[in-house]
Design a protein around this motif. Structure first.
Motif, PDB file in Angstrom:
ATOM      1  N   SER A 127      16.012 -11.819 -53.431  1.00  0.00           N
ATOM      2  CA  SER A 127      16.741 -11.838 -52.319  1.00  0.00           C
ATOM      3  C   SER A 127      16.353 -10.502 -51.668  1.00  0.00           C
ATOM      4  O   SER A 127      16.259  -9.497 -52.078  1.00  0.00           O
ATOM      5  CB  SER A 127      18.301 -11.956 -52.517  1.00  0.00           C
ATOM      6  N   ILE A 128      16.796 -10.483 -50.286  1.00  0.00           N
ATOM      7  CA  ILE A 128      16.759  -9.213 -49.491  1.00  0.00           C
ATOM      8  C   ILE A 128      17.883  -8.385 -49.797  1.00  0.00           C
ATOM      9  O   ILE A 128      18.022  -6.831 -49.492  1.00  0.00           O
ATOM     10  CB  ILE A 128      16.923  -9.601 -47.879  1.00  0.00           C
ATOM     11  N   ALA A 129      18.514  -8.814 -50.870  1.00  0.00           N
ATOM     12  CA  ALA A 129      19.785  -7.803 -51.533  1.00  0.00           C
ATOM     13  C   ALA A 129      19.212  -6.912 -52.374  1.00  0.00           C
ATOM     14  O   ALA A 129      19.821  -5.727 -52.819  1.00  0.00           O
ATOM     15  CB  ALA A 129      20.664  -8.675 -52.204  1.00  0.00           C
ATOM     16  N   ALA A 130      17.661  -6.984 -52.853  1.00  0.00           N
ATOM     17  CA  ALA A 130      16.979  -6.196 -53.614  1.00  0.00           C
ATOM     18  C   ALA A 130      16.973  -4.707 -52.817  1.00  0.00           C
ATOM     19  O   ALA A 130      16.937  -3.719 -53.501  1.00  0.00           O
ATOM     20  CB  ALA A 130      15.868  -6.590 -53.856  1.00  0.00           C
ATOM     21  N   PHE A 131      17.287  -4.731 -51.453  1.00  0.00           N
ATOM     22  CA  PHE A 131      16.799  -3.544 -50.741  1.00  0.00           C
ATOM     23  C   PHE A 131      18.200  -2.903 -50.405  1.00  0.00           C
ATOM     24  O   PHE A 131      19.110  -3.477 -50.766  1.00  0.00           O
ATOM     25  CB  PHE A 131      16.425  -3.761 -49.320  1.00  0.00           C
ATOM     26  N   GLY A 132      18.053  -1.580 -50.107  1.00  0.00           N
ATOM     27  CA  GLY A 132      19.497  -0.860 -49.686  1.00  0.00           C
ATOM     28  C   GLY A 132      19.092   0.015 -48.676  1.00  0.00           C
ATOM     29  O   GLY A 132      18.253  -0.073 -47.838  1.00  0.00           O
ATOM     30  N   PRO A 133      20.210   0.946 -48.252  1.00  0.00           N
ATOM     31  CA  PRO A 133      20.268   1.552 -46.810  1.00  0.00           C
ATOM     32  C   PRO A 133      19.310   2.753 -46.903  1.00  0.00           C
ATOM     33  O   PRO A 133      18.663   2.942 -45.833  1.00  0.00           O
ATOM     34  CB  PRO A 133      21.643   2.240 -47.242  1.00  0.00           C
ATOM     35  N   GLU A 134      18.567   3.003 -48.201  1.00  0.00           N
ATOM     36  CA  GLU A 134      17.388   3.987 -47.795  1.00  0.00           C
ATOM     37  C   GLU A 134      16.062   3.202 -47.655  1.00  0.00           C
ATOM     38  O   GLU A 134      14.966   3.862 -47.157  1.00  0.00           O
ATOM     39  CB  GLU A 134      17.128   4.687 -49.162  1.00  0.00           C
ATOM     40  N   THR A 135      16.151   1.874 -47.579  1.00  0.00           N
ATOM     41  CA  THR A 135      14.805   1.080 -47.198  1.00  0.00           C
ATOM     42  C   THR A 135      14.746   0.979 -45.793  1.00  0.00           C
ATOM     43  O   THR A 135      15.600   0.895 -45.133  1.00  0.00           O
ATOM     44  CB  THR A 135      14.947  -0.345 -47.843  1.00  0.00           C
ATOM     45  N   PRO A 136      13.396   1.046 -45.203  1.00  0.00           N
ATOM     46  CA  PRO A 136      12.967   0.977 -43.913  1.00  0.00           C
ATOM     47  C   PRO A 136      13.522  -0.482 -43.401  1.00  0.00           C
ATOM     48  O   PRO A 136      13.423  -1.378 -44.122  1.00  0.00           O
ATOM     49  CB  PRO A 136      11.599   1.072 -43.708  1.00  0.00           C
ATOM     50  N   ARG A 137      14.530  -0.364 -42.460  1.00  0.00           N
ATOM     51  CA  ARG A 137      15.123  -1.982 -42.134  1.00  0.00           C
ATOM     52  C   ARG A 137      14.286  -2.620 -41.205  1.00  0.00           C
ATOM     53  O   ARG A 137      14.601  -4.005 -41.090  1.00  0.00           O
ATOM     54  CB  ARG A 137      16.558  -1.537 -41.521  1.00  0.00           C
ATOM     55  N   ASP A 138      13.377  -2.123 -40.270  1.00  0.00           N
ATOM     56  CA  ASP A 138      12.565  -2.905 -39.318  1.00  0.00           C
ATOM     57  C   ASP A 138      11.296  -3.206 -40.132  1.00  0.00           C
ATOM     58  O   ASP A 138      10.608  -2.488 -40.773  1.00  0.00           O
ATOM     59  CB  ASP A 138      12.330  -2.308 -38.264  1.00  0.00           C
ATOM     60  N   ASN A 139      10.913  -4.489 -40.354  1.00  0.00           N
ATOM     61  CA  ASN A 139       9.525  -5.031 -40.800  1.00  0.00           C
ATOM     62  C   ASN A 139       9.384  -4.277 -42.292  1.00  0.00           C
ATOM     63  O   ASN A 139       8.272  -3.629 -42.645  1.00  0.00           O
ATOM     64  CB  ASN A 139       8.350  -4.629 -40.144  1.00  0.00           C
ATOM     65  N   VAL A 165      11.434   1.284 -50.957  1.00  0.00           N
ATOM     66  CA  VAL A 165      12.616   1.782 -51.844  1.00  0.00           C
ATOM     67  C   VAL A 165      13.401   0.792 -52.180  1.00  0.00           C
ATOM     68  O   VAL A 165      13.796  -0.197 -51.572  1.00  0.00           O
ATOM     69  CB  VAL A 165      13.334   2.962 -51.094  1.00  0.00           C
ATOM     70  N   LEU A 166      13.662   0.591 -53.536  1.00  0.00           N
ATOM     71  CA  LEU A 166      14.628  -0.430 -53.986  1.00  0.00           C
ATOM     72  C   LEU A 166      15.992  -0.061 -54.629  1.00  0.00           C
ATOM     73  O   LEU A 166      16.096   0.503 -55.674  1.00  0.00           O
ATOM     74  CB  LEU A 166      13.891  -1.413 -55.105  1.00  0.00           C
ATOM     75  N   LYS A 167      16.885   0.425 -53.686  1.00  0.00           N
ATOM     76  CA  LYS A 167      18.150   1.285 -54.396  1.00  0.00           C
ATOM     77  C   LYS A 167      19.293   0.504 -53.762  1.00  0.00           C
ATOM     78  O   LYS A 167      19.935   0.928 -52.802  1.00  0.00           O
ATOM     79  CB  LYS A 167      18.192   2.648 -53.888  1.00  0.00           C
ATOM     80  N   PRO A 168      19.545  -0.884 -54.168  1.00  0.00           N
ATOM     81  CA  PRO A 168      20.595  -1.789 -53.475  1.00  0.00           C
ATOM     82  C   PRO A 168      22.027  -1.076 -53.923  1.00  0.00           C
ATOM     83  O   PRO A 168      22.063  -0.506 -54.799  1.00  0.00           O
ATOM     84  CB  PRO A 168      20.678  -3.057 -54.127  1.00  0.00           C
ATOM     85  N   ARG A 169      22.987  -1.307 -53.085  1.00  0.00           N
ATOM     86  CA  ARG A 169      24.429  -0.911 -53.157  1.00  0.00           C
ATOM     87  C   ARG A 169      25.283  -1.987 -53.904  1.00  0.00           C
ATOM     88  O   ARG A 169      26.452  -1.609 -54.145  1.00  0.00           O
ATOM     89  CB  ARG A 169      24.979  -0.521 -51.978  1.00  0.00           C
ATOM     90  N   TYR A 215      24.924  -7.643 -57.135  1.00  0.00           N
ATOM     91  CA  TYR A 215      24.202  -8.694 -56.876  1.00  0.00           C
ATOM     92  C   TYR A 215      22.654  -8.168 -56.529  1.00  0.00           C
ATOM     93  O   TYR A 215      21.772  -8.484 -57.234  1.00  0.00           O
ATOM     94  CB  TYR A 215      24.308  -9.520 -55.638  1.00  0.00           C
ATOM     95  N   GLY A 216      22.288  -7.070 -55.728  1.00  0.00           N
ATOM     96  CA  GLY A 216      21.272  -6.402 -55.489  1.00  0.00           C
ATOM     97  C   GLY A 216      20.654  -5.720 -56.705  1.00  0.00           C
ATOM     98  O   GLY A 216      19.614  -5.701 -57.020  1.00  0.00           O
ATOM     99  N   VAL A 217      21.600  -5.247 -57.520  1.00  0.00           N
ATOM    100  CA  VAL A 217      20.965  -4.536 -58.718  1.00  0.00           C
ATOM    101  C   VAL A 217      20.549  -5.663 -59.803  1.00  0.00           C
ATOM    102  O   VAL A 217      19.405  -5.327 -60.366  1.00  0.00           O
ATOM    103  CB  VAL A 217      21.986  -3.945 -59.494  1.00  0.00           C
ATOM    104  N   THR A 218      21.095  -6.769 -59.744  1.00  0.00           N
ATOM    105  CA  THR A 218      20.613  -7.868 -60.796  1.00  0.00           C
ATOM    106  C   THR A 218      19.252  -8.358 -60.169  1.00  0.00           C
ATOM    107  O   THR A 218      18.241  -9.083 -60.867  1.00  0.00           O
ATOM    108  CB  THR A 218      21.715  -8.844 -60.986  1.00  0.00           C
ATOM    109  N   LYS A 219      19.099  -8.158 -58.871  1.00  0.00           N
ATOM    110  CA  LYS A 219      17.873  -8.920 -57.998  1.00  0.00           C
ATOM    111  C   LYS A 219      16.631  -7.854 -58.259  1.00  0.00           C
ATOM    112  O   LYS A 219      15.581  -8.266 -58.622  1.00  0.00           O
ATOM    113  CB  LYS A 219      18.073  -9.280 -56.697  1.00  0.00           C
TER     114      LYS A 219
END
Ligand code: AKB
Length: 339
Positions: A141-153, A159-163, A166-170
């Motif tokens: 899922s897009i939940a694998a990404f987090g706030p440090e990930t570039p958000r456009d394109n 960076v994969l640092k979800p908050r 669900y993101g952690v499990t993805k």
């Protein structure tokens, strides 16, 4: 050059120079009563034959079409013996694992989210390894990404640092899937779904659920109170494209794949306000108000749009629907169902 090096590196690690694409004959879909499962099962039955697609359900009842068109079995992926029994009994060679706890429910019950999404998935992988199954599909899922990930394109590799749990499990699921692929030669594949919009079964417990609820409420009540701000932009996909993506990835020849468990798949991106404007073209008196809750922070930590060039290159991904063709179709289908 870099891509070639990564391909060689993966091949070297798993020693699968001769690994071939194994045939898919009998599929078990776990989580068949959910938003994706309830449409994926009929879609797969049209392709692979009714008896060759077993709908795995647990606590929730699926729509009637699932019972009417083929086998349905109760299976709990957290019970390894139960899973093994179903796989043996139905001669399963492919598992599509849709049993999962989504982002919003996951924040209310993080341990349950870990248990189903990780321990359950690990049981699926162990079952596939021991029984030498042809394929395991575990959507990410897009939940694998987090706030440090570039958000456009958002890039494929980033960076994969979800908050969220669900993101952690993805993220952990993507890594575990790739580990089983390299270490044990289990053909595990997955794609990072954006929010999925559909008319058959409403989603449950996700952050992107507003993009489905808005249609139901627009048709039934001409108004919707949205739980994210109007300017919240997220990537979304219409169900027919989501189903096609899953089957296209599942059927891709293994030698074409450089990535395995973590494909970005983009389709369309819009804000909640833009979606409301699109709906107003069909229902002019529709009104949206916004009352952001805890899901706003989750949405704000996810990408706005995705770079899915790896999926396009490796297995030919190309979406069909945009916001206007999707909205026209959703309103037609839901109006028949609700009015
Ligand atoms: C959710 O909102 O949790 C899901 C997802 C984006 O994976 N729809």
């Amino acid at each position: 050059m870099q891509i070639l090096m990564r391909q060689d590196f993966l091949r070297g690690l798993k020693g699968e120079a001769n690994m071939t694409t194994k045939p898919i004959k009998r599929i078990l879909v776990t989580g068949s009563a959910g938003q994706i499962g309830s449409e994926l099962v009929p879609y797969l039955r049209n392709i692979y034959g009714n008896d060759n697609v077993v709908a795995g359900i647990n606590r929730t009842k699926p729509p009637a079409i699932i019972y009417e068109t083929g086998p349905v079995v109760t299976v709990n992926i957290n019970d390894r013996a139960d899973l093994d029994k179903v796989v043996d009994e139905y001669n399963i060679d492919t598992i599509i694992n849709l049993a999962a706890i989504l982002s919003a429910t996951g924040e209310k019950n993080p341990m349950l989210c870990w248990d189903v999404n990780m321990n359950g998935f690990h049981n699926v992988l162990e079952c596939a390894r021991e029984k030498d199954l042809s394929r395991v599909i575990n959507p990410s899922s897009i939940a694998a990404f987090g706030p440090e990930t570039p958000r456009d394109n958002t890039p494929q590799e980033t960076v994969l640092k979800p908050r969220t749990m669900y993101g952690v499990t993805k993220v952990a699921g993507e890594l575990l899937g790739d580990y089983y692929f390299r270490k044990f030669g289990v053909d595990v594949r997955g794609l990072r779904y954006p929010g999925i919009i559909s008319s058959e079964t409403p989603p449950g417990g996700g952050t992107t659920d507003y993009a489905v609820a808005i249609y139901y409420e627009a048709i039934k009540n001409r108004r919707y109170e949205c739980f994210v701000r109007e300017d919240t932009i997220l990537p979304m996909m219409y169900m027919p494209d989501a189903l096609k993506a899953l089957v296209d990835l599942m059927e891709a020849p293994i030698e074409n794949l450089i990535h395995h468990s973590d494909f970005n798949v983009g389709s369309m991106s819009f804000s909640a306000g833009e979606l409301a404007d699109e709906i107003k073209k069909h229902i002019p008196d529709f009104e949206i108000t916004c009352k952001p809750d805890f899901r706003q922070a989750i949405a704000d930590s996810w990408p706005k749009s995705l770079d899915d060039s790896a999926a396009r290159k490796e297995w030919g991904w190309s979406p069909t629907y945009d916001i206007s063709s999707m909205t026209k179709d959703m309103i037609e289908k839901l109006s028949k169902k609700l009015l």
